[in-house]
Design an enzyme around this catalytic site. Structure first.
Site, mmCIF file in Angstrom:
data_model
loop_
_atom_site.group_PDB
_atom_site.id
_atom_site.type_symbol
_atom_site.label_atom_id
_atom_site.label_comp_id
_atom_site.label_asym_id
_atom_site.label_seq_id
_atom_site.Cartn_x
_atom_site.Cartn_y
_atom_site.Cartn_z
ATOM 1 C CD GLU A 1 -3.255 -0.806 1.977
ATOM 2 O OE1 GLU A 1 -3.240 -0.079 2.918
ATOM 3 O OE2 GLU A 1 -4.232 -1.841 1.811
HETATM 4 C C1 LIG Z 1 3.196 -9.207 0.410
HETATM 5 C C2 LIG Z 1 2.628 -8.427 -0.525
HETATM 6 C C3 LIG Z 1 1.393 -8.259 -0.861
HETATM 7 C C4 LIG Z 1 0.964 -7.350 -1.990
HETATM 8 N N1 LIG Z 1 -0.266 -7.323 -2.449
HETATM 9 C C5 LIG Z 1 -0.507 -6.351 -3.388
HETATM 10 C C6 LIG Z 1 -1.806 -6.747 -3.853
HETATM 11 O O1 LIG Z 1 -2.870 -7.490 -3.542
HETATM 12 N N2 LIG Z 1 -2.244 -6.073 -5.216
HETATM 13 C C7 LIG Z 1 -1.362 -5.542 -5.709
HETATM 14 O O2 LIG Z 1 -1.463 -4.746 -6.785
HETATM 15 N N3 LIG Z 1 0.022 -5.152 -5.222
HETATM 16 C C8 LIG Z 1 0.251 -5.812 -4.144
HETATM 17 N N4 LIG Z 1 1.597 -5.856 -3.543
HETATM 18 C C9 LIG Z 1 2.734 -4.734 -4.299
HETATM 19 C C10 LIG Z 1 2.860 -3.744 -3.250
HETATM 20 O O3 LIG Z 1 1.981 -2.716 -3.405
HETATM 21 C C11 LIG Z 1 4.254 -3.408 -4.166
HETATM 22 O O4 LIG Z 1 5.377 -4.165 -3.574
HETATM 23 C C12 LIG Z 1 4.742 -1.787 -3.582
HETATM 24 O O5 LIG Z 1 3.915 -0.768 -4.129
HETATM 25 C C13 LIG Z 1 5.989 -1.624 -3.981
HETATM 26 O O6 LIG Z 1 6.551 -1.933 -5.184
HETATM 27 P P1 LIG Z 1 7.978 -2.789 -5.367
HETATM 28 O O7 LIG Z 1 7.733 -3.820 -4.429
HETATM 29 O O8 LIG Z 1 8.143 -3.265 -6.680
HETATM 30 O O9 LIG Z 1 9.131 -1.730 -4.912
HETATM 31 P P2 LIG Z 1 9.992 -0.833 -5.952
HETATM 32 O O10 LIG Z 1 8.795 0.070 -6.541
HETATM 33 O O11 LIG Z 1 10.739 -1.644 -6.807
HETATM 34 O O12 LIG Z 1 10.702 0.067 -5.008
HETATM 35 C C14 LIG Z 1 11.595 -0.181 -4.252
HETATM 36 C C15 LIG Z 1 12.071 0.640 -3.282
HETATM 37 O O13 LIG Z 1 12.314 1.998 -3.730
HETATM 38 C C16 LIG Z 1 11.558 2.807 -3.113
HETATM 39 N N5 LIG Z 1 11.256 3.949 -3.740
HETATM 40 C C17 LIG Z 1 10.551 3.858 -5.237
HETATM 41 N N6 LIG Z 1 10.146 5.216 -5.520
HETATM 42 C C18 LIG Z 1 10.781 5.921 -4.602
HETATM 43 C C19 LIG Z 1 10.847 7.430 -4.575
HETATM 44 N N7 LIG Z 1 10.339 8.243 -5.524
HETATM 45 N N8 LIG Z 1 11.418 8.067 -3.358
HETATM 46 C C20 LIG Z 1 11.740 7.294 -2.573
HETATM 47 N N9 LIG Z 1 11.638 5.984 -2.427
HETATM 48 C C21 LIG Z 1 11.270 5.265 -3.416
HETATM 49 C C22 LIG Z 1 10.445 2.074 -2.467
HETATM 50 O O14 LIG Z 1 9.741 2.741 -1.232
HETATM 51 C C23 LIG Z 1 11.046 0.870 -2.122
HETATM 52 O O15 LIG Z 1 11.496 0.857 -0.870
HETATM 53 C C24 LIG Z 1 1.960 -6.618 -2.471
HETATM 54 C C25 LIG Z 1 3.383 -6.717 -2.065
HETATM 55 C C26 LIG Z 1 3.728 -7.452 -1.200
HETATM 56 C C27 LIG Z 1 5.042 -7.603 -0.776
#
Ligand SMILES: Cc1cc2nc3c(=O)[nH]c(=O)nc-3n(C[C@H](O)[C@H](O)[C@H](O)COP(=O)(O)OP(=O)(O)OC[C@H]3O[C@@H](n4cnc5c(N)ncnc54)[C@H](O)[C@@H]3O)c2cc1C
Length: 846
Positions: free
Chosen positions: A520
């Site tokens: 989220e």
């Molecule tokens: C257990 C679990 C359940 C989930 N359930 C769902 C679901 O039901 N439906 C769904 O659609 N998604 C779901 N997600 C996805 C979740 O919303 C994403 O994992 C999340 O949005 C982050 O994306 P990413 O993991 O690809 O990280 P990335 O986008 O690759 O980010 C990597 C890091 O960079 C940081 N970052 C990125 N951009 C910036 C910025 N501009 N400034 C500072 N920091 C930044 C992020 O905070 C993070 O720490 C789930 C994820 C998990 C792990």
């Protein structure tokens, strides 16, 4: 030190001025002008009063000619500024033209995110003079009788059914009877209206249900959170057509359909608006008939409930190359509901989220054809997907993760307080060592803050708010505080927290912590980009008005609105500079507080930080403009200041909601001190890192003229706070209220409380054995069972007392002991012991 020097210099300067001719009058004149700025008079009222004061001053004060001349020029300028047509022509129009050029262009998705939700207490904190009546008048959140019955009935029963070790280690899933129970008792229908068969719970009740389940099983609480959060039910509820609602909502409420919501993919995580998943409007065949529909191609991952979902809420970008819908070709992000059985969908494989096996997995779709009425809200809502998502996130983010994390933190405090009482080292319960007390106090203070934030904000939602900026603050800060509480609980438990097995009640919550941090809106992104980025524009009393006015196509109306906003803004900034300086000098002692008593000072300090924050924000926005968005370190710190003030306000309101319980005051004090200290440090960090050093120094002079004098919670306070949870007190019960603490054989939270109560009751007996037995040499055994036996034999304790002590020792050791396993039980492929030993004697090759 710097503060003391500045204060001394000011006193000397004032004393010198008083000794000079007219010095008293000069001081009085300056004080009166500052007072006018402090009280935020309108421009006209200020000008009139300033005219009178200046006339008196120049008549009786006899200032130097140059000084007198400057003041009269200033007065003339003030009067000219009151002539609106003149100031519009000379100042507003040229300024607005330059402003428009600087104004960064905003994508539709950014605009929608900014406009989502409502502005609540967050807006007040941007004013520099928050109106406490608004917060204190908000109704305390309450459960209805039906909601209370649900918590006492089905939720209690569910908790009894859950065995986290069995779920996580043996089954890798919830047991079938738990799935059935969740579906049939409406656990997936808390947000569905009653007319569709749902429970239609308040936000507060929804939050309480999640918190209680979370205190028992992170797997179950994650499972229950998702269908009640952003997803098909929520989206249908707000945007669905009547036909879609009538079809899906009753089926979702009865658990006949299991939903998931798929936004994230391998190429679009945090930057969710950049999803490459497409839907193309075209003709195709649906259930034997040719219809206009959408051909979808998508790849999603991390989707909770996906492996078992029957209906997929899907976000994709919609294109209409042949203009079959009649309008644009790039329609934008759209949300649709896709039945699992639709040809072309690959679903069912599972991810394994850190050993906590709630259902989560990828979904792919290749040339999946669906009719247009799969779009949530029908074809009319094509392209509105992003707005739908951000609008609903402003509520959902305040509930799911903050509630789950708070439930786990409460369980952590409850368990740790008791464990620190029954676990002794160096002949002392570990909770009595100062170093451990400090950690327990932090757990208590943070948990109180988390509970205050989630319940007061849920109450605001029930009162009709959709607080988008607080939703980001809660998401980030409550989950970060939860991570700290969880780490602290692990530290106090030592090895007991580390050895996984049926007796471990902390390990899985510890493992799942990064999930709350990531989902989220991942926390780094939320802190650095969202809280302040959204708050600065959404909550600021003038910025959005200025932006909208500048962009107004009706130029005359735009200039008029811009003029009002601009001059309001200038007065606001000057007033905040004065307020900040005066309240910093006086340590906010003369600031009005809405309540009397011990908590009044915290209200005063919040007002002071609010003025300083508002002033710093204006200087930053004025001098850095759009560059501030790139300077994430600065906006993150400003976001921290805003969040600390918001959370401290929640703590104070929570304390009021709970009837100003005097016993809780040390905890309230710890929480407020901690937050306001953090506000001070982050504001100072912002000023130290301000790119323009001179401006940074000037702001420091106005915001911290006495230096950093606000202190963090001290050791004495920590001692008092820790003592409130390592013994059976009312504060312990109130703080941890709402978790699954029922005394039953498989519930460690109930058993720990029982052992802690026994520890208190039997302490005099243990002391008697020490004083009359160990010190006199009558009792020589090294362990407690031996000591009890010898003390009984020596007549130091009676048979009944010895039996009570033996029972206590048995119960305590049962809780302190950990599990051990044969390798096969852990699923480790058996390997002869000799092979392992042989490995040890192999020479080390660097
Ligand atoms: C257990 C679990 C359940 C989930 N359930 C769902 C679901 O039901 N439906 C769904 O659609 N998604 C779901 N997600 C996805 C979740 O919303 C994403 O994992 C999340 O949005 C982050 O994306 P990413 O993991 O690809 O990280 P990335 O986008 O690759 O980010 C990597 C890091 O960079 C940081 N970052 C990125 N951009 C910036 C910025 N501009 N400034 C500072 N920091 C930044 C992020 O905070 C993070 O720490 C789930 C994820 C998990 C792990």
């Amino acid at each position: 030190m710097l503060g003391a020097i500045v204060s001394l210099l000011l006193v000397v300067a004032a004393a010198y001025a008083v000794t000079q001719v007219g010095g008293v009058i000069t001081l009085a004149f300056s004080a009166a002008v500052l007072f006018l700025a402090y009280r935020r008079l309108s421009l006209l009222a200020f000008t009139v009063t300033f005219t009178v004061l200046l006339a008196l001053y120049t008549t009786f004060g006899a200032p130097a000619d140059i000084w007198k001349g400057l003041l009269w020029v200033l007065l003339a300028a003030l009067w000219l500024l009151n002539v609106r047509p003149l100031r519009k022509a000379l100042i507003t129009r040229p300024f607005m033209a330059a402003y428009l050029k600087l104004l960064p262009s905003m994508s539709q998705t950014e605009k929608e995110a900014l406009e989502a939700g409502t502005v609540w207490w967050d807006g007040e904190l941007f004013t520099g003079a928050p109106d406490w009546a608004k917060l204190l008048a908000a109704k305390p959140p309450r459960l209805s009788p039906a909601e209370e019955a649900f918590l006492e009935g089905p939720v209690e029963e569910l908790c009894r059914m859950l065995d986290e070790w069995h779920i996580t280690h043996e089954l890798g899933d919830l047991p079938p009877e738990v799935w059935e129970f969740l579906k049939s008792r409406g656990f997936f229908a808390m947000i569905i209206p009653k007319k569709y068969g749902g429970l239609e719970f308040s936000a507060y009740a929804h939050s309480c249900v999640l918190a209680k389940i979370s205190s028992r099983s992170p797997t179950a609480s994650s499972t229950v959170a998702v269908p009640n959060s952003l997803g098909p039910a929520e989206l249908l509820n707000h945007y669905g057509t009547e036909e879609q609602k009538n079809h899906y909502l009753p089926r979702l409420a009865r658990g006949e359909e299991v939903p998931c919501f798929a936004l994230t993919g391998p190429r679009a995580g945090s930057d969710a608006a950049s999803i490459p998943d497409t839907g193309v409007v075209c003709r195709g065949t649906w259930r034997g008939a040719e219809v206009v529909g959408i051909r979808l191609n998508f790849s999603k991952r991390y989707i909770t409930l996906a492996p078992i979902a029957t209906v997929i809420g899907l976000a994709f970008r919609l294109f209409d190359p042949d203009k079959l819908l009649g309008g644009k070709t790039d329609i934008g992000i759209t949300c649709a509901l896709i039945p699992r059985s639709t040809p072309g969908i690959s679903i069912g494989r599972r991810h394994f989220p850190l050993n906590v096996p709630f259902q989560n997995g990828p979904i792919q779709g290749r040339d999946v054809f669906v009719p247009l009425d799969c779009i949530i809200g029908g074809p009319a809502m094509a392209g509105s997907g992003w707005r739908m998502l951000v609008e609903q996130l402003s509520v959902g983010r305040c509930i799911s993760l903050p509630s789950n994390t708070t439930g786990a933190a409460k369980a952590g405090v409850w368990a740790t307080g008791a464990y620190a009482r029954i676990r002794s080292q160096f002949n002392t319960p570990v909770g009595r060592f100062e170093g451990v007390e400090t950690v327990i106090a932090r757990m208590v203070g943070l948990t109180y803050t988390m509970d205050a934030a989630r319940s007061v904000t849920a109450g605001a939602i029930d009162g009709g708010e959709k607080p988008s900026v607080p939703s980001a603050m809660l998401k980030y800060h409550v989950t970060e505080m939860g991570r700290q509480v969880c780490n602290d609980a692990m530290d106090v438990h030592g090895g007991k927290g580390i050895m996984l097995g049926p007796r471990n009640y902390l390990g899985r919550s510890y493992q799942i912590t990064p999930v709350a941090i990531t989902v989220e809106g991942a926390n780094l992104l939320t802190r650095n980009l969202i809280i302040f980025g959204q708050g600065a524009i959404r909550c600021h009393p003038f910025v959005l008005r200025e932006m909208n006015a500048a962009r107004n196509p009706d130029r005359a109306a735009g200039v008029d609105a811009f003029d009002r906003a601009l001059f309001g803004h200038i007065g606001f900034t000057l007033s905040n500079a004065v307020r900040s300086f005066i309240m910093a000098l006086t340590h906010a002692r003369f600031t009005r507080a809405p309540v009397a008593g011990e908590t009044a000072r915290y209200y005063q300090h919040i007002v002071r930080f609010s003025a300083s924050f508002a002033f710093a924000v204006d200087v930053a926005m004025l001098t850095l403009g759009g560059y501030l968005k790139k300077k994430e370190g600065l906006s993150a710190r400003l976001g921290d200041v805003l969040s600390s003030m918001y959370l401290a306000s929640m703590v104070l309101k929570h304390h009021e909601n709970q009837g100003r319980r005097a016993e809780d005051l040390p905890v309230v004090e710890w929480a407020c001190r901690n937050l306001l200290y953090h506000a001070q440090e982050q504001l100072h960090g912002f000023l130290r890192n301000f790119p323009n050093r001179a401006l940074g120094a000037l702001m420091r002079g106005l915001i911290f003229p006495r230096g950093l004098i606000y202190s963090a919670p001290g050791d004495r306070l920590a001692h008092r706070v820790a003592g409130l949870v390592t013994a059976p007190t009312e504060t312990r019960d109130w703080l941890c209220h709402g978790i699954y603490w029922t005394l039953e054989p498989r519930n460690p939270l109930g058993l720990l409380q029982e052992a802690m109560l026994l520890a208190g009751q039997l302490e005099p007996l243990l002391k008697r054995i020490r004083v009359e037995g160990v010190k006199t040499g009558k009792v020589t055994a090294l362990d407690l069972p031996g000591q009890i036996q010898q003390a009984h034999a020596a007549g130091i304790v009676s048979e009944t007392e010895a039996a009570a002590l033996r029972e206590y020792d048995r119960k305590t050791m049962d809780l302190i002991n950990v599990d051990d396993f044969a390798s096969e039980e852990l699923g480790i492929r058996a390997q002869p012991l000799e092979a392992s030993l042989a490995g040890q004697s192999r020479p080390h090759v660097a």
